[in-house]
Write a protein that holds these residues in place. Structure first.
Motif, PDB file in Angstrom:
ATOM      1  N   ALA A 164     -35.230  34.291 -67.254  1.00  0.00           N
ATOM      2  CA  ALA A 164     -35.806  33.255 -68.112  1.00  0.00           C
ATOM      3  C   ALA A 164     -37.003  32.601 -67.428  1.00  0.00           C
ATOM      4  O   ALA A 164     -37.049  32.473 -66.205  1.00  0.00           O
ATOM      5  N   VAL A 165     -37.988  32.233 -68.242  1.00  0.00           N
ATOM      6  CA  VAL A 165     -39.149  31.488 -67.752  1.00  0.00           C
ATOM      7  C   VAL A 165     -39.418  30.332 -68.707  1.00  0.00           C
ATOM      8  O   VAL A 165     -39.027  30.363 -69.870  1.00  0.00           O
ATOM      9  N   THR A 166     -40.084  29.311 -68.209  1.00  0.00           N
ATOM     10  CA  THR A 166     -40.383  28.154 -69.048  1.00  0.00           C
ATOM     11  C   THR A 166     -41.666  28.329 -69.839  1.00  0.00           C
ATOM     12  O   THR A 166     -41.878  27.667 -70.853  1.00  0.00           O
ATOM     13  N   SER A 167     -42.545  29.230 -69.376  1.00  0.00           N
ATOM     14  CA  SER A 167     -43.777  29.532 -70.101  1.00  0.00           C
ATOM     15  C   SER A 167     -44.139  30.996 -69.861  1.00  0.00           C
ATOM     16  O   SER A 167     -43.676  31.606 -68.890  1.00  0.00           O
ATOM     17  N   HIS A 168     -44.953  31.532 -70.730  1.00  0.00           N
ATOM     18  CA  HIS A 168     -45.266  32.959 -70.676  1.00  0.00           C
ATOM     19  C   HIS A 168     -46.028  33.311 -69.404  1.00  0.00           C
ATOM     20  O   HIS A 168     -46.928  32.590 -68.971  1.00  0.00           O
ATOM     21  N   GLU A 169     -45.658  34.452 -68.821  1.00  0.00           N
ATOM     22  CA  GLU A 169     -46.343  34.970 -67.644  1.00  0.00           C
ATOM     23  C   GLU A 169     -46.968  36.309 -67.982  1.00  0.00           C
ATOM     24  O   GLU A 169     -46.293  37.210 -68.476  1.00  0.00           O
ATOM     25  N   LYS A 170     -48.254  36.450 -67.718  1.00  0.00           N
ATOM     26  CA  LYS A 170     -48.929  37.708 -68.013  1.00  0.00           C
ATOM     27  C   LYS A 170     -48.328  38.831 -67.176  1.00  0.00           C
ATOM     28  O   LYS A 170     -48.074  38.670 -65.977  1.00  0.00           O
ATOM     29  N   GLY A 171     -48.096  39.974 -67.812  1.00  0.00           N
ATOM     30  CA  GLY A 171     -47.465  41.090 -67.159  1.00  0.00           C
ATOM     31  C   GLY A 171     -45.990  41.229 -67.519  1.00  0.00           C
ATOM     32  O   GLY A 171     -45.356  42.217 -67.185  1.00  0.00           O
ATOM     33  N   ARG A 172     -45.444  40.236 -68.223  1.00  0.00           N
ATOM     34  CA  ARG A 172     -44.028  40.233 -68.601  1.00  0.00           C
ATOM     35  C   ARG A 172     -43.736  41.230 -69.727  1.00  0.00           C
ATOM     36  O   ARG A 172     -42.637  41.752 -69.829  1.00  0.00           O
ATOM     37  N   ASP A 173     -44.735  41.522 -70.550  1.00  0.00           N
ATOM     38  CA  ASP A 173     -44.508  42.260 -71.794  1.00  0.00           C
ATOM     39  C   ASP A 173     -44.697  43.766 -71.637  1.00  0.00           C
ATOM     40  O   ASP A 173     -45.554  44.224 -70.877  1.00  0.00           O
ATOM     41  N   TYR A 174     -43.914  44.516 -72.404  1.00  0.00           N
ATOM     42  CA  TYR A 174     -44.022  45.971 -72.418  1.00  0.00           C
ATOM     43  C   TYR A 174     -44.540  46.499 -73.755  1.00  0.00           C
ATOM     44  O   TYR A 174     -44.808  47.689 -73.868  1.00  0.00           O
ATOM     45  N   GLY A 175     -44.673  45.651 -74.752  1.00  0.00           N
ATOM     46  CA  GLY A 175     -45.163  46.129 -76.034  1.00  0.00           C
ATOM     47  C   GLY A 175     -45.421  44.995 -77.002  1.00  0.00           C
ATOM     48  O   GLY A 175     -44.978  43.858 -76.805  1.00  0.00           O
ATOM     49  N   ILE A 176     -46.157  45.326 -78.067  1.00  0.00           N
ATOM     50  CA  ILE A 176     -46.443  44.377 -79.145  1.00  0.00           C
ATOM     51  C   ILE A 176     -46.318  45.113 -80.464  1.00  0.00           C
ATOM     52  O   ILE A 176     -46.837  46.221 -80.625  1.00  0.00           O
ATOM     53  N   GLY A 177     -45.619  44.491 -81.418  1.00  0.00           N
ATOM     54  CA  GLY A 177     -45.444  45.082 -82.735  1.00  0.00           C
ATOM     55  C   GLY A 177     -46.399  44.482 -83.747  1.00  0.00           C
ATOM     56  O   GLY A 177     -46.761  43.305 -83.669  1.00  0.00           O
ATOM     57  N   LEU A 178     -46.807  45.304 -84.700  1.00  0.00           N
ATOM     58  CA  LEU A 178     -47.642  44.876 -85.816  1.00  0.00           C
ATOM     59  C   LEU A 178     -46.980  45.359 -87.102  1.00  0.00           C
ATOM     60  O   LEU A 178     -46.739  46.552 -87.274  1.00  0.00           O
ATOM     61  N   PHE A 179     -46.673  44.426 -88.001  1.00  0.00           N
ATOM     62  CA  PHE A 179     -46.049  44.741 -89.279  1.00  0.00           C
ATOM     63  C   PHE A 179     -46.982  44.291 -90.395  1.00  0.00           C
ATOM     64  O   PHE A 179     -47.273  43.102 -90.519  1.00  0.00           O
ATOM     65  N   VAL A 180     -47.444  45.232 -91.210  1.00  0.00           N
ATOM     66  CA  VAL A 180     -48.366  44.936 -92.300  1.00  0.00           C
ATOM     67  C   VAL A 180     -47.647  45.197 -93.619  1.00  0.00           C
ATOM     68  O   VAL A 180     -47.060  46.268 -93.819  1.00  0.00           O
ATOM     69  N   ALA A 181     -47.712  44.230 -94.514  1.00  0.00           N
ATOM     70  CA  ALA A 181     -46.969  44.321 -95.766  1.00  0.00           C
ATOM     71  C   ALA A 181     -47.707  45.165 -96.802  1.00  0.00           C
ATOM     72  O   ALA A 181     -48.871  44.906 -97.107  1.00  0.00           O
ATOM     73  N   GLY A 182     -47.003  46.175 -97.347  1.00  0.00           N
ATOM     74  CA  GLY A 182     -47.531  46.954 -98.468  1.00  0.00           C
ATOM     75  C   GLY A 182     -47.091  46.401 -99.793  1.00  0.00           C
ATOM     76  O   GLY A 182     -47.680  46.693-100.839  1.00  0.00           O
ATOM     77  N   THR A 183     -46.016  45.596 -99.779  1.00  0.00           N
ATOM     78  CA  THR A 183     -45.531  44.839-100.935  1.00  0.00           C
ATOM     79  C   THR A 183     -45.139  43.459-100.437  1.00  0.00           C
ATOM     80  O   THR A 183     -45.185  43.190 -99.227  1.00  0.00           O
ATOM     81  N   ARG A 184     -44.713  42.586-101.336  1.00  0.00           N
ATOM     82  CA  ARG A 184     -44.225  41.282-100.899  1.00  0.00           C
ATOM     83  C   ARG A 184     -43.021  41.484 -99.989  1.00  0.00           C
ATOM     84  O   ARG A 184     -42.154  42.315-100.241  1.00  0.00           O
ATOM     85  N   SER A 185     -42.979  40.704 -98.920  1.00  0.00           N
ATOM     86  CA  SER A 185     -41.875  40.752 -97.978  1.00  0.00           C
ATOM     87  C   SER A 185     -41.263  39.354 -97.921  1.00  0.00           C
ATOM     88  O   SER A 185     -41.874  38.418 -97.399  1.00  0.00           O
ATOM     89  N   THR A 186     -40.079  39.197 -98.488  1.00  0.00           N
ATOM     90  CA  THR A 186     -39.447  37.897 -98.606  1.00  0.00           C
ATOM     91  C   THR A 186     -38.054  37.928 -97.983  1.00  0.00           C
ATOM     92  O   THR A 186     -37.494  38.996 -97.719  1.00  0.00           O
ATOM     93  N   ARG A 187     -37.499  36.764 -97.795  1.00  0.00           N
ATOM     94  CA  ARG A 187     -36.135  36.690 -97.272  1.00  0.00           C
ATOM     95  C   ARG A 187     -35.175  37.426 -98.209  1.00  0.00           C
ATOM     96  O   ARG A 187     -34.250  38.093 -97.755  1.00  0.00           O
ATOM     97  N   ARG A 188     -35.436  37.350 -99.505  1.00  0.00           N
ATOM     98  CA  ARG A 188     -34.549  37.970-100.489  1.00  0.00           C
ATOM     99  C   ARG A 188     -34.575  39.495-100.405  1.00  0.00           C
ATOM    100  O   ARG A 188     -33.546  40.158-100.563  1.00  0.00           O
ATOM    101  N   ASN A 189     -35.757  40.077-100.162  1.00  0.00           N
ATOM    102  CA  ASN A 189     -35.828  41.544-100.137  1.00  0.00           C
ATOM    103  C   ASN A 189     -35.833  42.131 -98.724  1.00  0.00           C
ATOM    104  O   ASN A 189     -36.118  43.301 -98.535  1.00  0.00           O
ATOM    105  N   GLY A 190     -35.503  41.298 -97.721  1.00  0.00           N
ATOM    106  CA  GLY A 190     -35.257  41.840 -96.388  1.00  0.00           C
ATOM    107  C   GLY A 190     -36.324  41.638 -95.353  1.00  0.00           C
ATOM    108  O   GLY A 190     -36.434  42.423 -94.400  1.00  0.00           O
ATOM    109  N   ALA A 191     -37.131  40.587 -95.468  1.00  0.00           N
ATOM    110  CA  ALA A 191     -38.212  40.346 -94.500  1.00  0.00           C
ATOM    111  C   ALA A 191     -37.693  40.343 -93.065  1.00  0.00           C
ATOM    112  O   ALA A 191     -36.556  39.966 -92.783  1.00  0.00           O
TER     113      ALA A 191
END
Length: 313
Positions: A164-191
């Protein structure tokens, strides 16, 4: 996204997730720092109008024939109502150029995931950067009745464990995700739901459903997320709404890719892409020595030209 309380050693409010207005007319440099700060603090960032409605239609049209033939996934992790298309770089130029090749997305990856190394070769000091690379590509169509995934981190594939860390440290991450909506994405349909700030937790700490918030999107909106965040696809409880989502992850250049880009895409299709995307897919050395073919840069196999990084071997 409503604020809730997390228990990670002591009770603290969950960090706010920034919601930024993107679009073709918004300069990348105007958005970049806001995205970076949101990812550092909360682990996620919502971007309105990330791609145009014309691009959304182009993407949906490109992948429609593949979904016509898609079958249920044979995995307990995926609901039987889920259809998933992979190897997307070779299936849609719009996906390759306008989603994966998006300049803002590329800049964010370079900021968090570029590694640098100073090392010695005898009496000569060398400098080697390792650029981020494409980790996986997927398009999901989630039909009504799909059950929710369990909360998880996507960087488990790298066998990573962080304190655990109290603030982000550069080098901690191994990846970044990008999710782009092709339709509406809501809590009801599974966002997608995720726990803001969980990228800073001790990796031994389990997720708690009551802390999750939902990344609700309109077509063309996007959600970026550090892969160390707890997240999951949610249940589609609607009667007649399919949720269509374009997903891509970037990772460290020296780390094995989750989706094998060399086998997932036809080489002739890869040759049609810009060189910077070919390199991003993995046809590039992670300097100084990682990933060579015949003691040379793999980009030479696509271009037929001599290496630009000779002298290391």
């Amino acid at each position: 996204m409503a604020q809730r309380t997390a228990v990670t050693g002591s009770e603290q409010p969950l960090p706010e997730v920034s919601i930024l207005k993107a679009g073709e007319r918004v300069p990348v440099q105007e958005l970049l720092q806001g995205v970076i700060e949101s990812l550092k603090i909360s682990g996620g960032c919502l971007l309105r109008n990330f791609i145009s409605q014309e691009t959304v239609k182009e993407l949906n049209d490109d992948f429609a024939p593949y979904f016509d033939k898609a079958k249920p996934l044979k995995s307990d992790f995926w609901a039987k109502e889920t259809r998933r298309i992979t190897g997307c770089m070779g299936k849609s130029d719009a996906y390759a150029l306008k989603v994966v090749g998006n300049e803002l997305w590329q800049e964010v990856g370079r900021h968090f995931l570029t590694s640098t190394l100073h090392w010695w070769l005898g009496d000569e000091q060398k400098y080697s950067p390792s650029n981020p690379q494409l980790n996986n590509t997927s398009v999901f169509k989630i039909r009504p009745g799909a059950t929710a995934q369990s909360l998880h981190r996507d960087d488990i594939i790298c066998h990573v464990h962080r304190p655990a860390v109290t603030s982000h440290e550069k080098g901690r991450d191994y990846g970044i995700g990008l999710f782009v909506a092709g339709t509406r994405s809501t809590r009801r349909n599974g966002a997608t739901r995720f726990i803001p700030g969980s990228h800073l937790w001790d990796y031994a700490e389990r997720p708690r459903e009551e802390l999750a918030v939902y990344a609700e999107l309109e077509p063309g909106d996007a959600f970026m997320m550090l892969s160390g965040c707890y997240h999951a696809g949610s249940a589609n409880t609607s009667l007649d709404e399919e949720r269509l989502l374009y997903s891509t992850f970037t990772g460290r250049g020296w780390c094995r890719q989750e989706e094998n880009q060399y086998l997932a895409n036809e080489v002739e299709r890869v040759k049609r892409l810009p060189v910077h995307l070919q390199k991003f897919m993995g046809w590039e050395l992670s300097l100084p020595f990682m990933g060579w073919v015949g003691l040379d840069d793999p980009i030479c196999l696509l271009s037929g030209e001599e290496s630009e990084v000779g002298g290391y071997f």
